[in-house]
Design an enzyme around this catalytic site. Structure first.
Site, PDB file in Angstrom:
ATOM      1  N   SER A 140      -4.868  28.316  -4.984  1.00 46.55           N
ATOM      2  CA  SER A 140      -4.009  27.136  -4.876  1.00 46.55           C
ATOM      3  C   SER A 140      -2.631  27.410  -5.471  1.00 46.55           C
ATOM      4  O   SER A 140      -2.496  28.171  -6.445  1.00 46.55           O
ATOM      5  CB  SER A 140      -4.662  25.958  -5.621  1.00 46.55           C
ATOM      6  OG  SER A 140      -3.751  24.880  -5.759  1.00 46.55           O
ATOM      7  N   TYR A 167      -8.139  21.552 -12.475  1.00 47.68           N
ATOM      8  CA  TYR A 167      -8.275  22.102 -11.125  1.00 47.68           C
ATOM      9  C   TYR A 167      -7.536  23.437 -11.021  1.00 47.68           C
ATOM     10  O   TYR A 167      -8.088  24.445 -10.553  1.00 47.68           O
ATOM     11  CB  TYR A 167      -7.738  21.114 -10.101  1.00 47.68           C
ATOM     12  CG  TYR A 167      -7.616  21.685  -8.717  1.00 47.68           C
ATOM     13  CD1 TYR A 167      -8.744  21.925  -7.944  1.00 47.68           C
ATOM     14  CD2 TYR A 167      -6.369  21.997  -8.175  1.00 47.68           C
ATOM     15  CE1 TYR A 167      -8.633  22.476  -6.670  1.00 47.68           C
ATOM     16  CE2 TYR A 167      -6.247  22.535  -6.911  1.00 47.68           C
ATOM     17  CZ  TYR A 167      -7.392  22.769  -6.163  1.00 47.68           C
ATOM     18  OH  TYR A 167      -7.275  23.315  -4.900  1.00 47.68           O
TER      19      TYR A 167
END
Length: 339
Positions: A140, A167
């Site tokens: 990501s 995350y």
């Protein structure tokens, strides 16, 4: 054996796609099947967002020759290992993960199980698979943290050691686990740092999707960061082209690499909303909010490495991409918000 025969032989081996009922997994599976691949898709079908949307994506895939589905959680390491060995899987695209920056603040252990344990399950299965060729996995852009955008995109050489959300921390941890497994066990791996993917069949928790639902319902939208944030919005078809390009060009045995995959044209949140309003033919009522914990100010991908490797060139501009999304949304939901 000719190169064409080589290609046909290669395509006879199935590609395992985790998170196949998800946004990117659904689109990738379709494209792989269109080019003659056999795809085994797995997903745990959790209720993080609308299960009906996931079911509809799966219905699309189940109608395609060359697709098989198994409901399975990637954290089930024994089940994953058995599947990979029983099906003689040699290529994996690992997309399954617990998504969402804000959700991670209230549900941290969902990320430990899905992202960390799940990634480890795929690493273990890959290292025990005879003749294994390539593991491509989703990282990501959030691993870069909240860095100034400046005049250049984020490059893969940057340290990426200051995540601002759990995350992001799990995604960076997955990269480090992969680097160690590549060195220890010698199988090729590619981590793709995705930058804000959008388009038809997208995730309802993404801003452009939730804004569409609220605007059509006559509700006000909450604009975080007072609209000053910028994102490198990347259309789903461009993302899929990049994934397949990376899959087809594995690094050398024992090598692990990370590559940015984005649009390289960051757009401010205010501009995105204006573009969405034009696509909808409606104006949004806006409530300005401050930045939320875990959010970053901007994302901006330098994709020169992926371009050099695969010829990757994002093609779809935000205006066209949001028009396509709105057209899909109205066809799928009508002008009413989903339940």
């Amino acid at each position: 054996m000719t190169s064409k025969q080589d290609d046909l032989k290669a395509k006879s081996d199935p590609v395992l796609v985790t998170g196949a009922a998800g946004f990117i997994g659904h689109a990738l599976s379709r494209k792989l099947i269109e080019r003659g691949e056999h795809v085994i898709g797995i997903d745990n079908l959790n209720d993080y967002y609308d299960p009906g949307l996931k079911a509809a994506r799966l219905d699309n895939l189940r109608g395609l020759r060359g697709f098989r589905f198994a409901e399975m959680d990637v954290s089930d390491n024994e089940g994953i290992l058995k599947l990979v060995q029983d099906e003689a899987v040699k290529r994996i695209v690992h997309l399954a993960a617990q998504a969402g920056v804000r959700y991670s603040i209230e549900n941290p252990f969902a990320y430990q199980k899905s992202n960390l344990q799940g990634h480890l399950s795929l690493l273990e299965a890959s290292r025990h698979a005879p003749g294994f060729q390539h593991l491509v996995y989703a990282s990501s852009s959030s691993v870069y943290g909240d860095k100034p955008m400046g005049g250049k995109g984020f490059t893969e050489e940057e340290p990426a050691m200051d995540p601002v959300s759990l995350y992001a921390a799990t995604k960076r941890s997955c990269e480090l686990m992969s680097a160690s497994y590549a060195r220890l066990y010698g199988f090729p791996q590619t981590g793709l740092r995705f930058f804000t993917v959008y388009g038809p069949w997208g995730r309802p928790d993404m801003a452009y999707f939730s804004f569409t639902r609220k605007i059509l319902a006559g509700e006000a939208i909450e604009v975080y960061g007072e609209g000053k944030m910028a994102r490198d919005f990347t259309y789903i078809d461009d993302i899929v082209d990049g994934i397949i390009g990376a899959l087809d060009n594995p690094p050398q045995p024992g090598d692990h690499r990370v590559l940015n995959i984005g649009d390289s044209r960051p757009v401010g949140l205010k501009e995105m909303i204006e573009t969405l309003e034009q696509a909808l033919g409606m104006e949004a009522r806006k409530i300005m909010r401050p930045m939320q914990p875990g959010d970053v100010t901007a994302t901006y991908a330098d994709v020169s490495k992926l371009h050099a490797l695969t010829g990757y060139e994002p093609k779809v501009m935000l205006e066209d991409g949001l028009k396509r999304f709105v057209s899909w949304y109205r066809d799928f939901y009508g002008n009413l918000p989903p339940e």
